[in-house]
Design an enzyme around this catalytic site. Structure first.
Site, mmCIF file in Angstrom:
data_model
loop_
_atom_site.group_PDB
_atom_site.id
_atom_site.type_symbol
_atom_site.label_atom_id
_atom_site.label_comp_id
_atom_site.label_asym_id
_atom_site.label_seq_id
_atom_site.Cartn_x
_atom_site.Cartn_y
_atom_site.Cartn_z
ATOM 1 N N ARG A 184 8.434 -2.453 6.987
ATOM 2 C CA ARG A 184 8.211 -2.690 8.374
ATOM 3 C C ARG A 184 6.584 -2.449 8.805
ATOM 4 N NH1 ARG A 184 11.012 -0.552 11.874
ATOM 5 N NH2 ARG A 184 10.207 -1.945 13.787
ATOM 6 N N LYS A 221 16.318 8.962 5.946
ATOM 7 C CA LYS A 221 16.187 7.578 5.660
ATOM 8 C C LYS A 221 16.845 7.098 4.225
ATOM 9 C CE LYS A 221 13.137 3.420 6.312
ATOM 10 N NZ LYS A 221 12.518 2.818 7.057
ATOM 11 N N ARG A 237 12.936 12.968 20.435
ATOM 12 C CA ARG A 237 12.420 14.193 20.780
ATOM 13 C C ARG A 237 13.300 15.241 20.658
ATOM 14 N NH1 ARG A 237 11.201 11.497 26.201
ATOM 15 N NH2 ARG A 237 10.827 13.651 26.800
HETATM 16 C C1 BTN Z 1 11.329 -0.727 6.387
HETATM 17 O O1 BTN Z 1 10.135 -0.326 6.455
HETATM 18 O O2 BTN Z 1 12.246 0.242 6.664
HETATM 19 C C2 BTN Z 1 11.954 -2.033 5.711
HETATM 20 C C3 BTN Z 1 11.675 -1.897 4.045
HETATM 21 C C4 BTN Z 1 12.183 -3.117 3.500
HETATM 22 C C5 BTN Z 1 12.272 -2.909 1.991
HETATM 23 C C6 BTN Z 1 12.681 -4.120 1.253
HETATM 24 S S1 BTN Z 1 12.827 -4.057 -0.483
HETATM 25 C C7 BTN Z 1 13.334 -5.554 -0.911
HETATM 26 C C8 BTN Z 1 12.390 -6.369 0.064
HETATM 27 N N1 BTN Z 1 11.232 -6.715 -0.540
HETATM 28 C C9 BTN Z 1 10.413 -6.054 -0.167
HETATM 29 O O3 BTN Z 1 9.193 -6.009 -0.206
HETATM 30 N N2 BTN Z 1 10.698 -5.457 1.323
HETATM 31 C C10 BTN Z 1 12.118 -5.493 1.327
#
Ligand code: BTN
Length: 335
Positions: A134, A199, A334
């Site tokens: 993201r 995460k 926080r």
């Molecule tokens: C995030 O930033 O938390 C989202 C990550 C999403 C990763 C997945 S892996 C499968 C799909 N292909 C990508 O390039 N991204 C998503």
């Protein structure tokens, strides 16, 4: 049901790497000579492929006189095993499954496909060279350790119909992880999947076309299954965790089925019934409710207490000015 395996844009090198990864075992040493003969490679090519497996984060032991051995067993994805783990109802919702050895990004791959064939198409990859996260971030995607899945899903109406899909996907993913036996899973709005506060995975939902008309969303999910230290520690700039740390015997194929099945069911139910039936699940999984947080957005920082999600799926933030629904931003807790 269509099953396809392949490799996008990586050619013979990826093929040799894959064959070597499948050939090597964690229990028995294999001499370079045997591997070279079995895989029809020169001894030097075997060595180069071992190096490239190591660069991908796969630990290969080498010892003079004994040969090569994997430090840990490697479970490659297998589309038949993934399908066998789905219920009949889930299979009926699925269009087809494709398994790629290497791709830039499963989301990008699905976005390149014709819109007419995307609905219900699930693309898994063993590795992504340009995995995307993201907010323009990259998603570290080493070979044969995690799950990288993208699924196409069509909505006939506009944004009003699919606007809460990112939250639906987070709930589906968290429930899939719970189904595997990891109970301390939670969601950090909008769709970070946390396990014991670190995460474990993330979701990237993308759309092309007219925001007010029919569209097929590309829904990407990445889950850390057996991500190993070293390279990963350098590549990821926040606390992360892998499923194997809580579930040492977890199978990647089972994770893949559980995740795909859960996404299919949740997306189907959401298309039919909307988000309201999922609100109690969100409340249960919400990692932020009651916490003091900072929301970082394009307009600056906003501090307050998180108190669930609003009608549009935005974060409800209580500040001195009252409770407001925030639709975008990045949250930090926080202390
Ligand atoms: C995030 O930033 O938390 C989202 C990550 C999403 C990763 C997945 S892996 C499968 C799909 N292909 C990508 O390039 N991204 C998503």
């Amino acid at each position: 049901m269509r099953l396809r395996s392949g490799c996008v844009g990586a050619g013979a090198m990826a093929d040799a790497k894959l064959r070597l990864a499948q050939w090597l075992s964690a229990d028995t040493w294999c001499s370079g000579e045997t591997i070279a003969a079995e895989l029809n490679l020169s001894r030097t090519a075997v060595w180069k492929q071992v190096q490239s497996l190591r660069e991908m984060g796969i630990d290969v032991h080498a010892e003079a006189g004994r040969g090569y051995r994997l430090a840990r067993p490697l479970e490659l994805l297998d589309s038949h095993r993934i399908l066998a783990g789905l219920s009949e109802r889930q299979v009926a919702l699925l269009g087809s499954v494709e398994l790629l050895t290497e791709v830039d990004s499963t989301n990008s791959e699905l976005l390149r496909r014709s819109r007419d064939h995307r609905h219900g198409l699930a693309v898994f990859a063993e590795q992504q060279s340009l995995g995307r996260g993201r907010r323009g971030r990259s998603w570290y995607s080493p070979y044969a350790q995690n799950i990288y899945l993208s699924l196409g899903w069509r909505f006939e109406g506009g944004h009003g119909e699919w606007g809460l899909v990112p939250l639906v996907v987070a709930i589906a993913t968290a429930r899939a992880v719970q189904g595997l036996g990891a109970k301390s899973v939670a969601i950090k709005w909008p769709n970070d999947i946390l396990l014991d506060g670190s995460k474990l995975g993330g979701c990237l939902v993308e759309m092309q076309g007219d925001i007010s008309g029919p569209c097929t969303l590309v829904i990407g999910v990445g889950l850390n299954v057996s991500l190993q230290g070293g390279q990963a520690r350098k590549a990821i700039d926040q606390p992360w965790v892998s499923l194997v740390e809580r579930l040492p015997d977890v199978s990647r194929n089972r994770v893949a089925s559980g995740l795909l099945g859960s996404l299919l069911e949740h997306l189907h139910n959401y298309s039919e019934q909307g988000f309201d039936p999922l609100r109690p699940a969100w409340a249960e999984l919400d990692a932020l409710a009651g916490h003091d947080i900072t929301l970082h957005s394009t307009v600056g920082k906003l501090r307050g207490t998180a108190c669930g999600i609003g009608e549009q799926g935005g974060l409800l933030l209580e500040t001195a000015q009252g409770v407001q629904e925030q639709l975008a931003g990045e949250v930090s807790l926080r202390s």
